[in-house]
Design an enzyme around this catalytic site. Sequence first.
Site, PDB file in Angstrom:
ATOM      1  CE  LYS A  82      -7.696  -0.464   0.131  1.00 49.96           C
ATOM      2  NZ  LYS A  82      -7.924  -0.548  -1.331  1.00 49.96           N
ATOM      3  CB  SER A 157      -9.542  -4.110  -1.651  1.00 51.61           C
ATOM      4  OG  SER A 157      -8.919  -2.974  -2.228  1.00 51.61           O
ATOM      5  CB  SER A 181     -10.233  -1.307  -4.550  1.00 48.46           C
ATOM      6  OG  SER A 181     -10.113  -2.699  -4.628  1.00 48.46           O
TER       7      SER A 181
HETATM    8  N1  GLN Z   1     -11.362  -6.528  -6.858  1.00 51.82           N
HETATM    9  C1  GLN Z   1     -10.250  -6.329  -7.753  1.00 51.82           C
HETATM   10  C2  GLN Z   1      -9.172  -7.297  -7.394  1.00 51.82           C
HETATM   11  O1  GLN Z   1      -9.443  -8.146  -6.618  1.00 51.82           O
HETATM   12  C3  GLN Z   1      -9.772  -4.919  -7.673  1.00 51.82           C
HETATM   13  C4  GLN Z   1      -9.059  -4.630  -6.413  1.00 51.82           C
HETATM   14  C5  GLN Z   1      -8.561  -3.238  -6.331  1.00 51.82           C
HETATM   15  O2  GLN Z   1      -9.015  -2.348  -7.041  1.00 51.82           O
HETATM   16  N2  GLN Z   1      -7.570  -3.059  -5.474  1.00 51.82           N
HETATM   17  O3  GLN Z   1      -8.076  -7.225  -7.841  1.00 51.82           O
END
Ligand code: GLN
Length: 489
Positions: A82, A157, A181
């Site tokens: 990532k 994400s 994420s």
């Molecule tokens: N979807 C969650 C957010 O928007 C978690 C994102 C993540 O785990 N980086 O913060």
Amino acid sequence: MALMELYELTIHDLQRLIQRREVTAGQVLRAFLKRIAQEEGKIQAYMTVTGREALARAARLDRRLEQGDQVGSLAGVPLAIKDVICTQGIPTTCSSKILEGFVPPYDATVMKHLYNAGMILLGKTNMDEFAMGSSTENSGYKATRNPWDVSRVPGGSSGGSGAAVAAGLCAGALGSDTGGSIRQPAAFCGVVGLKPTYGRVSRYGLIAFASSLDQIGPMTKDVRDAAIILNVIAGHDRCDSTSVDLPVPDYTTQLGREITGMRIGIPDEYFIEGMDREVETAIRGAIGVLESMGAKAERISLPHAEHAVATYYLVATAEASSNLARYDGVKYGIRARGANDLLAMYTKTRQNGFGAEVKRRIMLGTYGLSAGYYDAYYLKALKVRTLIRKDFEDAFKRCEVILTPTAPTPAFGLGEKTDDPLTMYLSDIFTISANLAGIPGISLPCGFTQAGLPIGLQLLGKPFDESTLLQMAFAYEQATEWHRRKPPL
Ligand code: GLN
């Protein structure tokens, strides 16, 4: 097996083939590069493909294998990382315009571990900007497609990593998980995603979103592969004071052990109205499978679960507003032109460099931390966070593992939730609590909808008990065939 292409194989298959010298690292790598050339245009999983460096690395490794040198457990295994994890000499953007052109002068600790184990870096994957989002549509560059249905999102994400694993564009990947994420895109893409206990894996070189929640973990084709990667990346690191100095077990040793008599907690609060019917059916089915293997399912309660989303969006945004203050055009990435003084340069750089969601979070976080509101928002959120953690401590007195859906719905359509941040936030309703409590969680495939979309099962465990999570996930996986299905590309 003879009919399978190299890019379809798991890490443990590749390990065996490479170490027995039935295939070379170069052959494996070229199979993945060819697959990327064919499918990446449709999927858009990568920010950067490091083909040239990878070929050189694979050639060096093959020479060592020829000489009979000892090589690591990931020798010749091509992985995707990532783009939130720093890679020396290779652009690292967090899929943000503000970090366009940023090339880290050092490797994250996890990268050092992976290279030492012989991994071949295939490239860096697309993500929601600074890991803020659940669909990868917040990327400052492009949207990644779900390999099971390219009109849908891969989740986020870590959507680029999830899609790359599902589509055979890498053998496995790393993601990061602040509120879901790793697990939510794993569920949407039909792969395995593991968020380790907070402190299990070093965050050194992981670009910070919310430092008290962030954790790096594997995204893989099956449970054994997740254990193999966790073996390599887990452990204490002097460079990250929040990494914990506990011995790292071999996470593969509990795989295959029986789960008879193990207690599984099923939280009442996680079977909510608004949950997709096909998801609920698949989860109930999975509980039945585990019971048929001798596990005991028991209803439990996590009474503060309903406050998790609100708590998370105060804690995470507060930390983000502070962490993202460093992007001011001075040290990293882009600098706006044509500003007459320092403040104007800061302002213009941040205005141009950050996308809408990142700005929204910075403003929310700054508000929650500001004098006069701090007690009502940030401090209150910290107190509720403690209650949520206590819920899990109490629950784990009655069970070894907690079972829930990973997400309330399967992958949604591109553009479906982009205008409504609150609905987008709700796709993490089942994953967020684990980050607030610091506990480990894994998502694995447990079925498909009639439309052919994967459904994810989440197992949550006691702190530093990834072994038991992996054991139960593996038992389920062995009893089912979901992880063998491939997207129709
Ligand atoms: N979807 C969650 C957010 O928007 C978690 C994102 C993540 O785990 N980086 O913060």
